[in-house]
Design an enzyme around this catalytic site. Sequence first.
Site, PDB file in Angstrom:
ATOM      1  N   LYS A  13       0.840  -1.280   0.071  1.00 46.75           N
ATOM      2  CA  LYS A  13      -0.045  -0.023   0.207  1.00 46.75           C
ATOM      3  C   LYS A  13       0.664   1.202   0.061  1.00 46.75           C
ATOM      4  CE  LYS A  13      -1.962  -1.244   4.085  1.00 46.75           C
ATOM      5  NZ  LYS A  13      -1.356  -2.397   4.031  1.00 46.75           N
ATOM      6  N   ARG A  87      -9.614   0.544   8.648  1.00 47.61           N
ATOM      7  CA  ARG A  87      -9.491  -0.579   9.099  1.00 47.61           C
ATOM      8  C   ARG A  87     -10.393  -1.331   9.992  1.00 47.61           C
ATOM      9  NH1 ARG A  87      -3.468   0.172   9.047  1.00 47.61           N
ATOM     10  NH2 ARG A  87      -2.450  -1.888   9.202  1.00 47.61           N
ATOM     11  N   ARG A 126      12.052  -5.774   4.928  1.00 46.00           N
ATOM     12  CA  ARG A 126      11.648  -4.237   4.663  1.00 46.00           C
ATOM     13  C   ARG A 126      12.639  -3.494   5.464  1.00 46.00           C
ATOM     14  NH1 ARG A 126       5.840  -1.775   5.338  1.00 46.00           N
ATOM     15  NH2 ARG A 126       5.925  -2.627   7.389  1.00 46.00           N
ATOM     16  N   ARG A 160      11.200  -1.093  11.411  1.00 45.84           N
ATOM     17  CA  ARG A 160      10.039  -0.835  12.194  1.00 45.84           C
ATOM     18  C   ARG A 160      10.261  -1.794  13.137  1.00 45.84           C
ATOM     19  NH1 ARG A 160       4.836   0.042   8.322  1.00 45.84           N
ATOM     20  NH2 ARG A 160       4.064  -1.243   9.761  1.00 45.84           N
ATOM     21  N   ARG A 171      -0.808  -8.841  13.413  1.00 46.42           N
ATOM     22  CA  ARG A 171      -1.126  -7.780  12.631  1.00 46.42           C
ATOM     23  C   ARG A 171      -1.951  -8.566  11.749  1.00 46.42           C
ATOM     24  NH1 ARG A 171       4.366  -5.371  10.780  1.00 46.42           N
ATOM     25  NH2 ARG A 171       3.372  -4.180   9.523  1.00 46.42           N
TER      26      ARG A 171
HETATM   27  P1  AP5 Z   1       4.930  -1.655   1.741  1.00 46.40           P
HETATM   28  O1  AP5 Z   1       4.496  -0.945   0.584  1.00 46.40           O
HETATM   29  O2  AP5 Z   1       5.533  -0.869   2.657  1.00 46.40           O
HETATM   30  O3  AP5 Z   1       3.452  -2.271   2.282  1.00 46.40           O
HETATM   31  P2  AP5 Z   1       2.295  -1.823   2.999  1.00 46.40           P
HETATM   32  O4  AP5 Z   1       1.255  -2.310   2.483  1.00 46.40           O
HETATM   33  O5  AP5 Z   1       2.232  -0.282   3.324  1.00 46.40           O
HETATM   34  O6  AP5 Z   1       2.614  -2.462   4.536  1.00 46.40           O
HETATM   35  P3  AP5 Z   1       2.515  -1.928   5.960  1.00 46.40           P
HETATM   36  O7  AP5 Z   1       3.376  -2.825   6.796  1.00 46.40           O
HETATM   37  O8  AP5 Z   1       3.175  -0.464   5.967  1.00 46.40           O
HETATM   38  O9  AP5 Z   1       1.034  -1.908   6.192  1.00 46.40           O
HETATM   39  P4  AP5 Z   1       0.385  -2.023   7.803  1.00 46.40           P
HETATM   40  O10 AP5 Z   1      -1.231  -1.937   7.061  1.00 46.40           O
HETATM   41  O11 AP5 Z   1       0.878  -3.210   8.490  1.00 46.40           O
HETATM   42  O12 AP5 Z   1       1.118  -0.948   8.513  1.00 46.40           O
HETATM   43  P5  AP5 Z   1       0.689   0.387   9.072  1.00 46.40           P
HETATM   44  O13 AP5 Z   1       1.905   1.509   9.031  1.00 46.40           O
HETATM   45  O14 AP5 Z   1      -0.713   1.022   8.337  1.00 46.40           O
HETATM   46  O15 AP5 Z   1       5.605  -2.649   1.230  1.00 46.40           O
HETATM   47  C1  AP5 Z   1       6.151  -3.834   2.264  1.00 46.40           C
HETATM   48  C2  AP5 Z   1       7.582  -4.361   1.679  1.00 46.40           C
HETATM   49  O16 AP5 Z   1       7.439  -5.175   0.432  1.00 46.40           O
HETATM   50  C3  AP5 Z   1       8.543  -3.481   1.277  1.00 46.40           C
HETATM   51  O17 AP5 Z   1       9.909  -3.758   1.644  1.00 46.40           O
HETATM   52  C4  AP5 Z   1       8.412  -3.227  -0.283  1.00 46.40           C
HETATM   53  O18 AP5 Z   1       9.505  -2.837  -0.947  1.00 46.40           O
HETATM   54  C5  AP5 Z   1       7.861  -4.519  -0.598  1.00 46.40           C
HETATM   55  N1  AP5 Z   1       7.147  -4.557  -1.724  1.00 46.40           N
HETATM   56  C6  AP5 Z   1       5.963  -3.640  -2.043  1.00 46.40           C
HETATM   57  N2  AP5 Z   1       5.352  -3.918  -3.289  1.00 46.40           N
HETATM   58  C7  AP5 Z   1       5.985  -5.102  -3.763  1.00 46.40           C
HETATM   59  C8  AP5 Z   1       5.820  -6.128  -4.787  1.00 46.40           C
HETATM   60  N3  AP5 Z   1       4.692  -5.601  -5.552  1.00 46.40           N
HETATM   61  N4  AP5 Z   1       6.536  -7.179  -4.910  1.00 46.40           N
HETATM   62  C9  AP5 Z   1       7.597  -7.406  -4.142  1.00 46.40           C
HETATM   63  N5  AP5 Z   1       7.846  -6.737  -3.139  1.00 46.40           N
HETATM   64  C10 AP5 Z   1       7.144  -5.394  -2.776  1.00 46.40           C
HETATM   65  O19 AP5 Z   1       0.158   0.100  10.384  1.00 46.40           O
HETATM   66  C11 AP5 Z   1       1.050  -0.132  11.494  1.00 46.40           C
HETATM   67  C12 AP5 Z   1       0.125  -0.192  12.668  1.00 46.40           C
HETATM   68  O20 AP5 Z   1      -0.366   1.019  13.264  1.00 46.40           O
HETATM   69  C13 AP5 Z   1      -0.777  -0.941  12.854  1.00 46.40           C
HETATM   70  O21 AP5 Z   1      -0.408  -2.414  13.117  1.00 46.40           O
HETATM   71  C14 AP5 Z   1      -1.649  -0.542  13.926  1.00 46.40           C
HETATM   72  O22 AP5 Z   1      -1.299  -0.617  15.240  1.00 46.40           O
HETATM   73  C15 AP5 Z   1      -1.536   1.078  13.704  1.00 46.40           C
HETATM   74  N6  AP5 Z   1      -2.682   1.545  12.784  1.00 46.40           N
HETATM   75  C16 AP5 Z   1      -2.437   2.187  11.498  1.00 46.40           C
HETATM   76  N7  AP5 Z   1      -3.559   2.338  10.831  1.00 46.40           N
HETATM   77  C17 AP5 Z   1      -4.514   2.158  11.694  1.00 46.40           C
HETATM   78  C18 AP5 Z   1      -6.100   2.255  11.789  1.00 46.40           C
HETATM   79  N8  AP5 Z   1      -6.658   2.616  10.476  1.00 46.40           N
HETATM   80  N9  AP5 Z   1      -6.753   1.743  12.712  1.00 46.40           N
HETATM   81  C19 AP5 Z   1      -6.129   1.278  13.823  1.00 46.40           C
HETATM   82  N10 AP5 Z   1      -4.765   1.170  13.988  1.00 46.40           N
HETATM   83  C20 AP5 Z   1      -3.945   1.525  13.005  1.00 46.40           C
END
Ligand code: AP5
Length: 213
Positions: A13, A87, A126, A160, A171
Amino acid sequence: MNIILLGPPGAGKGTQARHLVETRGMVQLSTGDMLREAKSSGTKLGQKVAAIMDTGKLVTDEIVIGLIEEKLTSESGAGFIFDGFPRTLAQADALAALLAKLGQSLHTVVEMRVDDDALVKRITGRFTCGDCGEVYHDDINPTAKAGICDKCGGTEMTRRGDDNEVSLRTRLMEYYKKTSPLIGYYYAKGDLRPVNGLADITEVQKSIEAILG
Ligand code: AP5
């Protein structure tokens, strides 16, 4: 045009959101980034969210809806990309109400489909440039020169606290229990467009561009 990028942790994402910011001038609203900012600020809110995030549990709806509301009224550009929000069903309802209040609507929900084995590999490899936030992967998407960001030349690479197998299991469980019902929610509204998130990064970009037109 306002869009949601919906998918499990590591679906890509953030990677795709940054591309849309660069190519279309859209504004990325990542609740994960906002919460990490709050976490490192050491404020009361930061202390409250830090412990929750490290375990992989979701932060309360009230906190994230408040963060999004503030950004929706203070940021502007060629549309918003909601990355990691909503979410829960309560967050989805709140987003619809906030957009309606601003006279705006949702264009598309892009569902990024990736299987769990690929997610584990992506998350555990990552790393991020601490200066500009560019995201890399040890094997799949490394920097051209080890330790130096391709984009800004920064040398502070970070990993992270929740990018480990134990937190990732929580997660993923949170995703399947609380977030995956949004797939049906947006499908029923006619907004859902799936993409194969297992394809390589540029192929996923092309699929999303084709959907957005
Ligand atoms: P990346 O693009 O970083 O993936 P992502 O989907 O953004 O993953 P996140 O881990 O950031 O998502 P998340 O939803 O767990 O975390 P968030 O920060 O929102 O890609 C990942 C890796 O894969 C990278 O190394 C990249 O290079 C590689 N890659 C990408 N595309 C690829 C492809 N096509 N092929 C191969 N490799 C690829 O949330 C973190 C925490 O915050 C949550 O656990 C929760 O505690 C809290 N939180 C955040 N939002 C909320 C909410 N709305 N409500 C409640 N709690 C929340």
